[in-house]
Structures are given as structure tokens and as C-alpha cells.
Design an enzyme around this catalytic site. Structure first.
Site, mmCIF file in Angstrom:
data_model
loop_
_atom_site.group_PDB
_atom_site.id
_atom_site.type_symbol
_atom_site.label_atom_id
_atom_site.label_comp_id
_atom_site.label_asym_id
_atom_site.label_seq_id
_atom_site.Cartn_x
_atom_site.Cartn_y
_atom_site.Cartn_z
ATOM 1 N N ASP A 9 2.519 -6.405 -7.927
ATOM 2 C CA ASP A 9 1.717 -5.180 -7.814
ATOM 3 C C ASP A 9 2.545 -3.915 -8.032
ATOM 4 O OD1 ASP A 9 -0.559 -6.615 -7.401
ATOM 5 O OD2 ASP A 9 -1.107 -5.667 -5.505
ATOM 6 N N ASP A 66 -7.478 -7.259 5.065
ATOM 7 C CA ASP A 66 -6.543 -8.214 4.454
ATOM 8 C C ASP A 66 -6.009 -9.206 5.492
ATOM 9 O OD1 ASP A 66 -6.999 -6.707 2.226
ATOM 10 O OD2 ASP A 66 -4.962 -5.891 2.065
ATOM 11 N N LYS A 116 2.181 -11.534 -5.895
ATOM 12 C CA LYS A 116 1.467 -10.247 -5.899
ATOM 13 C C LYS A 116 2.061 -9.294 -4.861
ATOM 14 C CE LYS A 116 -3.243 -8.406 -6.205
ATOM 15 N NZ LYS A 116 -3.366 -7.277 -5.303
ATOM 16 N N SER A 166 0.830 -1.210 0.000
ATOM 17 C CA SER A 166 0.000 0.000 0.000
ATOM 18 C C SER A 166 0.864 1.260 0.000
ATOM 19 C CB SER A 166 -0.931 -0.006 1.206
ATOM 20 O OG SER A 166 -1.857 -1.064 1.081
ATOM 21 N N ASN A 193 -3.549 -7.315 -11.346
ATOM 22 C CA ASN A 193 -4.664 -7.375 -10.407
ATOM 23 C C ASN A 193 -4.392 -6.437 -9.235
ATOM 24 O OD1 ASN A 193 -7.084 -8.088 -9.328
ATOM 25 N ND2 ASN A 193 -6.514 -10.171 -8.772
ATOM 26 N N HIS A 230 -2.885 -14.347 -3.471
ATOM 27 C CA HIS A 230 -1.709 -14.476 -2.613
ATOM 28 C C HIS A 230 -2.059 -14.766 -1.160
ATOM 29 C CE1 HIS A 230 -1.986 -9.863 -1.790
ATOM 30 N NE2 HIS A 230 -3.105 -10.278 -2.329
ATOM 31 N N ARG A 231 -3.113 -14.117 -0.671
ATOM 32 C CA ARG A 231 -3.416 -14.286 0.768
ATOM 33 C C ARG A 231 -3.993 -15.664 1.086
ATOM 34 N NH1 ARG A 231 -1.736 -9.662 2.375
ATOM 35 N NH2 ARG A 231 -2.223 -7.873 1.082
ATOM 36 N N GLU A 287 -9.166 -10.218 -4.652
ATOM 37 C CA GLU A 287 -8.522 -11.062 -5.661
ATOM 38 C C GLU A 287 -9.434 -12.202 -6.119
ATOM 39 O OE1 GLU A 287 -7.192 -9.247 -3.568
ATOM 40 O OE2 GLU A 287 -5.049 -8.952 -3.822
ATOM 41 N N GLN A 340 -10.419 2.355 -1.688
ATOM 42 C CA GLN A 340 -9.437 2.761 -2.708
ATOM 43 C C GLN A 340 -9.984 3.834 -3.644
ATOM 44 O OE1 GLN A 340 -7.887 -0.721 -4.667
ATOM 45 N NE2 GLN A 340 -7.003 -1.542 -2.794
ATOM 46 N N GLY A 394 -5.155 -3.443 -7.253
ATOM 47 C CA GLY A 394 -6.140 -2.398 -6.953
ATOM 48 C C GLY A 394 -5.453 -1.074 -6.658
#
Ligand code: S3P
Ligand code: PEP
Length: 674
Positions: free
Chosen positions: A52, A326, A430, A26, A95, A398-399, A354, A179, A97
Site C-alpha cells: 500500500d 478493520d 498489503k 493509515s 488495492n 491481508h486481514r 479488499e 476515506q 484505498g
């Protein structure tokens, strides 16, 4: 990074050690955009290097920013000073954001004021992630935004010039993603000739991310006024001013997996996580409070946290997770180790990330055997005692991949532990490309739980090549045990020790300062890879390997290679003597004629003259010596599977071994079954 179809995690037992986090996604992408819009240079330290950020960097480059990586140091970004350098570009944003949303706002405003046409697209899933609330806000401002696929979703075309209406407050919905507000806050200083008000419509979610945005704007010279979470004002005359240099904190969401690891498995030394702490800008540091509520013992420093297990089993939790959307996924897996059902609430935004994360988590947790209930914006996970071996589908998220690695600790709550298969583990790229490597540095398993495939066979049967390709497919480590004997022979000769003096050679073997790195073999400071491949080394190896004391001296060294996530060991007695409990043993043979031919090709390709008949004679003599020696003669283990590869390609042999391995594993069905 593990770029393989699946990664099997053996049952894990304990965690301890230090983790250095990668940079915050972020913060990285916000800083990059702000530096890119500023005039002059910004040195960005500790930037995240991941998918990202890669798409953000590629876009900035297309837009005319100059990016220079200082060797081993910061990235130097020369910004465009809010002036378009190109008035047309097609940007691919994967992907991310944090790239798609802010770049949409920035380019819509730049196109409106300076003219241009920009197309923004991403992967298929990005085209399913809503952006309509931001599009509406931008259109309300007078920007020209076209949705090129479905209305309200990327891909988008932003064009201009067009007249902006800045006197009325900009209205943006905040209840689908924060976002959209972040995007407007980051971009509106481009056009702040007068005070610009932003009004948030609906309850704003994920509020801590707005805090990150405001703090970073401040570092770039823009002081946004905030009235609650409803109204934000960008003061007239705001201009991006580079701070010159900026440091990116470690990623607090990435920290959550290691905080959880500490809570579950750090019973001795703590897990120390460096890069974020109590001074962090990121809301996800508050994940530690949730972990504490579940029982973790946490000691926070400004820029690090240490976590140990406290309550065990963990305490069940009922939590509004809106502030940590997240990191909250990590809680869903921790809940398997709790003393009652845990409920995660206010997580509707999971559905548009995602993947639909509520569905994904519920589906995959159930595969492990868990009882899970789900609602429109909540998830309840019951503790699990009867674990099933499961292949976890990761949905390119990824998470999902990272948090399910925690399921591998099931051996701490069940007497019948199971391994966990993570499908397509490279999705961690990511935000945390080296997640699994980092994990393996701080967790441990019982040696007997770490899988080993042994590949034994006579000289020139292709063991080494087969071991390498099989290990590559599984992400396993390779033990080339022959290299240990070759190195012993080499070290003995260098020390002036006769190769038939068993005890003296064994003393050398016991002190062998050997290590393997990046496909090379090192003896002390010397790279001996090439020396080991010489014919003389092979002959010396065969001689020293005949001594029982040498074999005994090298035994522990070989056992030490049994490391996470697994081992492929090639040699002569890997299955019969060193790893008798290996779940798959292969005995590889090929006819003497085939082996002589292969060896001949190998030597010729290295420019070493050779004669097939002579090579075959040597091979046969060596076979006889290896089979006939009293210490570990070359023989197939009783439970080894025999593979004659005389008429096979390496790919055919590899696939056969992998199919045997699939049979030996508890994951039924195909590797990619979901
Ligand atoms: O602004 C950001 O950096 C982010 C905001 C959050 O998204 P939502 O606001 O959509 O919840 C978070 O999930 C995402 O990973 C990063
Ligand atoms: C939701 C996430 O990513 P994005 O920045 O693409 O929204 C995430 O990283 O969990």
C-alpha cells in the site's frame, strides 16, 4: 515474506514475547501525501514498507516528489509545494484505498486549478470498490472526473483546468467509506483561498479515521474546524507546512492479531506489542477494549501494550464494531474460542473492502466447522469444538490471512487439534509483509505437532538440492545434517583432534558453535560454507559420523531444528533415527554412475579438476562405509518412500515429493481448493 501457494500452520499452543509492529498504513499514506504536497523536505521515520505504501511512493515519484532513503533511517520526501511538476500521469494504486481516494481528490483539484490529465487505476478488486460519493463531491466542486469503466468506480480520469465552485459547502456522503471525507480534508487546503465547508451527508462511518486525518493535518499546519461529525471547515489561507520530521506509529490494526494472541494463548509471560499504546492516534487501539471484554488482561503504556489470557474460554461478545472496522475481523476468529455466540454489528463497510469480508469470513469460518449467521451488516459466530482441517481461501485480503492464523490455536479447546492451511499467504504484503515470520517468533507448538519431511540417501544423490526446493515450496526450514558432521570434522581437525578419537570428537560436536543464516553456515564468527563443500570435509564427515558418541552429541542439535512452520531434514538417518515420527520420509537414491557424473559436473563447474572413474570409486567406498558402520548405518526407514532420481529432473523429484506430502496432509482436494 512467504511467497508460496499455501502456508500450513501446525496446531499452536502458547504465545509469549515481544513484537515490534510495522508502521501504520493509515498514517504512512497520509503523511506521504501531505509531505508530497508540502514545500521543502520532510523526514519520515518508521514508514510502513508494504504494497500500500509502495503504490503511494511510486505515484508521488511520478508526480515529481523527490524521495531519498537515508540508509537505515528515515525517508526524505521533498514535496512539490502544491505546484504540479507534471501535467499528465497514469498512476497505478493497487488495492490501496488510502492511496486511491486521497490522490483522486488531490489530483482533481490540482488539474482543475493548474491544468492536466491524470489517470488512476488499480487491481481488478479496486475497480469494484466504490468511489462514486467522492466523484460526486468533486464534480459538485467543479472538477472534471470521468469514470473510465463503470460509473462510480475506478479507473478514473481527472482533467482540467476547470472552474471551481468553492463558495457553497462541499457535500459528501459518509456512510460507505470515511476515506471520501478524508480525501477532501487532505486535498482541499490546496485551494483554500477562502473558508471551505464540507458537509457530511448521511451517518459518517469509521469516524476514528477522520480523527487521524485531522491530527495529521494539524502537524502539517492545517487546523480544520469540526462541528460534530457533520461539518468541517478548512480555514482560508491554509497551507501545508512540513513539520520537518515526523514519526509513524506502529499499526494498530496489525496489533489486533497479537492482542488476540495474548488473549488466547499467553498464559505465562504476556505478549508485549511495541509501537502503539494509549497515546496512539489510531482508533483501532480501541480493539483492546473488545479484547478485554472477551477476557484479555491488558496493560497499556503510551506506546506499547502487554496482553495476557484472562477469562478462558473467552467471553462471548455483542459489539457495534463501526469504530474498528478493520480490527473487528480479528474478533470473528476469537469468537471461535468463546463461551457462547458472538455478534459483530454495524459492519456493512466490510462488503466493499479488499473483498466482501462478511461473505469471506462466514465462508471460511464454516470451513473450519463453525456455525455462522450473517446479515446485511452483521455476523454471528458460534464457538467451535469440533474443528475440521481447512484450507482457508484468503481472497487477496491481508486481514483474512492474518486473522485466520489465530485458528491454529484450536488445540487449546479440542483434544483433536488440526493444522490450518492459509492459501496465498503473500497477500499480507498489503500492510504487513513479515506477518507470519513475526508470528512464528512469539508462538510455540509441541515439537511432535511440527511437521518434518526427511530426505535420506547416499552421497551425491541430490538430497540437499531436493530438500532445498521442497522446503522452499512449503516455507519450511532446512536441516542439512551432513553439514553438522562436516563442521564437526572441520572443528576437530582445527583443534588438532584425531578423527578416529571418538570421545574427543564427540566433545567437540557437543560444543559446536554452529549456526545457519541466509544459506551460509557459520562456525563461531567464521563463514565455513565453502570449506564445508570441499571433498576433504565430506571424507572427514563420513569418518566422524561413524562414531556413536558423535551421533549422540549431535542428536539434540538436530532435534532443535524442528521449528515453525516445519522442517525438511536431509541426511543419512533423519527418518530412521532422528525424526522417526516424521509424517513423510523419503529415501533418495541414484545409480553410482549418475552420482559420479553429478559430482564431476559440480567440481568442474567450481574449477576443481576431477576424474569420473576416481569419483565413482570414492563414492562406492563411502557407500560401503556408510552402510556398514554400526552406528546408524545408511538404510531406508521401514516406512520411507523410495525415490530413484537417476532419470529425473529436480522439478520432477520435487513435484513427486510434494504430491506424497499432499497425501500425508489432512487437507483433502487440491492445495488451492476453496
Ligand atoms: O482512512 C483510512 O486510513 C482507512 C479507513 C477505513 O476505511 P472506511 O472508511 O472505508 O471504513 C479502514 O477500513 C481502512 O483500512 C483505512
Ligand atoms: C480496508 C482496508 O484497506 P484500504 O486502505 O485499501 O481501504 C484494510 O486495510 O483493511
Amino acid at each position: 515474506m512467504f511467497k508460496i501457494p499455501f502456508l500450513d500452520l501446525p496446531p499452536l499452543r502458547a504465545a509469549a514475547g515481544t513484537v515490534r509492529l510495522p508502521g501504520s498504513k493509515s498514517i504512512s499514506n497520509r503523511v506521504l501525501l501531505l509531505a508530497g504536497l508540502s514545500e521543502g523536505q520532510t523526514l519520515v521515520h518508521d514508514l510502513l514498507d508494504s504494497d500500500d505504501t509502495a503504490v503511494m511512493l511510486a505515484s508521488l515519484k511520478q508526480l515529481g516528489c523527490v524521495l531519498e532513503q537515508v540508509e537505515g533511517g528515515p525517508l526524505k520526501v521533498t514535496g512539490i509545494g502544491a505546484k504540479l511538476q507534471t501535467n499528465a500521469a497514469k498512476l497505478f494504486l493497487g488495492n490501496a484505498g488510502t492511496a486511491m481516494r486521497p490522490l483522486t481528490a488531490a489530483l482533481a483539484l490540482l488539474a482543475a486549478t493548474q491544468g492536466g490529465e491524470f489517470e488512476l487505476s488499480g487491481v481488478a478488486r479496486m475497480h469494484e470498490r466504490p468511489i462514486g460519493d467522492l466523484v460526486d463531491a468533486l464534480r459538485g466542486l467543479g472538477c472534471e472526473v470521468a469514470c473510465l469503466g463503470n460509473e462510480g468506480y475506478p479507473p478514473l480520469r481527472l482533467s482540467g483546468p476547470s472552474e471551481l465552485k468553492l463558495s457553497e459547502p462541499v457535500r459528501v456522503r459518509g456512510d460507505v467509506s470515511s476515506q471520501f471525507l478524508t480525501a477532501l480534508l487532505l486535498a482541499l487546503p490546496l485551494v483554500a483561498e477562502q473558508d471551505i465547508h464540507i458537509d457530511v451527508v448521511g451517518e459518517l462511518i469509521s469516524k476514528p479515521y477522520i480523527h487521524i486525518t485531522l491530527e495529521l493535518l494539524k502537524r502539517f499546519g492545517i487546523e480544520v474546524k469540526r462541528e460534530g461529525w457533520q461539518r468541517f471547515t478548512i480555514p482560508a489561507g491554509s497551507r501545508y507546512r512540513s513539520p520537518g520530521e515526523i514519526h509513524v506509529e506502529g499499526d494498530a490494526s496489525s496489533a489486533s492479531y497479537f492482542v488476540a494472541l495474548g488473549a488466547i494463548a499467553a498464559t505465562g509471560q504476556p505478549i508485549r506489542i511495541e509501537g502503539v499504546g494509549s497515546a496512539s492516534l489510531q482508533g483501532d487501539v480501541r480493539f483492546v477494549e473488545a479484547a478485554e471484554a472477551m477476557g484479555a488482561v491488558v496493560r497499556a503504556e503510551a506506546n506499547a501494550v502487554e496482553v495476557k489470557r484472562g477469562a478462558w474460554p473467552l467471553r462471548a461478545l455483542d459489539l457495534d464494531c463501526n469504530h474498528i472496522p478493520d480490527a473487528a475481523m480479528t474478533l470473528a476468529v476469537m469468537a471461535l474460542y468463546a463461551d457462547g455466540p458472538s455478534t459483530l454489528r454495524n459492519i456493512a463497510s466490510w462488503r466493499v473492502k479488499e473483498t466482501d469480508r462478511i461473505v469471506a469470513m462466514a465462508t471460511e469460518l464454516r470451513k473450519l466447522g463453525a456455525q455462522v449467521e450473517e446479515g446485511p451488516d452483521w455476523l454471528r459466530v458460534h464457538p467451535l469444538r469440533d474443528w475440521q482441517p481447512a484450507a482457508i481461501h484468503t481472497y487477496d485480503d491481508h486481514r483474512v490471512a492474518m486473522c485466520f492464523s489465530l485458528a491454529a490455536f484450536n488445540g487449546l479447546v479440542t483434544a483433536s487439534p488440526v493444522p490450518v492451511r492459509i492459501l496465498e499467504p503473500q497477500c499480507v504484503a498489503k500492510t504487513f509483509p513479515d506477518y507470519f515470520e513475526t508470528l512464528f517468533e512469539v508462538v510455540s507448538a509441541r515439537p511432535e505437532d511440527i511437521p518434518v519431511i526427511t530426505i535420506d540417501g547416499p552421497t551425491a544423490s541430490g538430497k540437499g538440492t531436493l530438500a532445498d526446493v521442497v522446503a522452499h515450496e512449503l516455507g519450511y526450514i532446512v536441516l542439512d545434517s551432513g553439514a553438522l558432521y562436516r563442521a564437526t570434522g572441520l572443528a576437530a581437525r582445527r583443534a588438532g583432534v584425531e578423527l578416529d578419537e571418538a570421545e574427543a570428537v564427540a566433545a567437540i560436536a557437543a560444543k559446536l558453535d554452529l549456526h545457519f543464516a541466509k544459506g551460509r553456515v557459520w562456525l563461531g564468527d567464521e563463514d565455513i560454507t565453502d570449506a564445508l563443500r570441499e571433498e576433504a570435509s565430506g571424507l572427514a564427515a563420513s569418518q566422524v559420523a561413524a562414531h556413536a558418541p558423535v551421533r549422540a552429541a549431535l542428536n539434540q542439535l538436530q532435534l532443535d531444528f524442528r521449528c515453525l512452520p516445519g522442517l525438511v531434514a536431509d541426511g543419512r538417518d533423519m527418518g530412521s533415527m532422528v525424526f522417526p515420527d516424521a509424517p513423510l520420509k523419503v529415501f533418495l537414491t541414484a545409480s553410482a554412475a549418475t552420482r559420479a557424473e553429478r559430482r564431476h559436473k559440480q567440481l568442474i563447474s567450481k574449477g576443481i579438476p576431477a576424474n569420473i572413474a576416481g569419483l565413482r570409486e570414492d563414492l562406492e567406498a563411502r557407500d560401503a562405509r556408510d552402510k556398514g558402520r554400526t552406528a546408524s548405518p545408511l538404510q531406508a526407514a521401514a516406512d520411507a518412500r523410495r525415490l530413484d532420481n537417476s532419470a529425473q529432473t529436480i522439478e520432477e523429484s520435487r513435484d513427486l515429493v510434494l504430491s506424497w506430502w499432499a497425501e500425508a496432509r489432512p487437507f483433502k482436494g487440491s492445495a488451492l481448493s476453496h
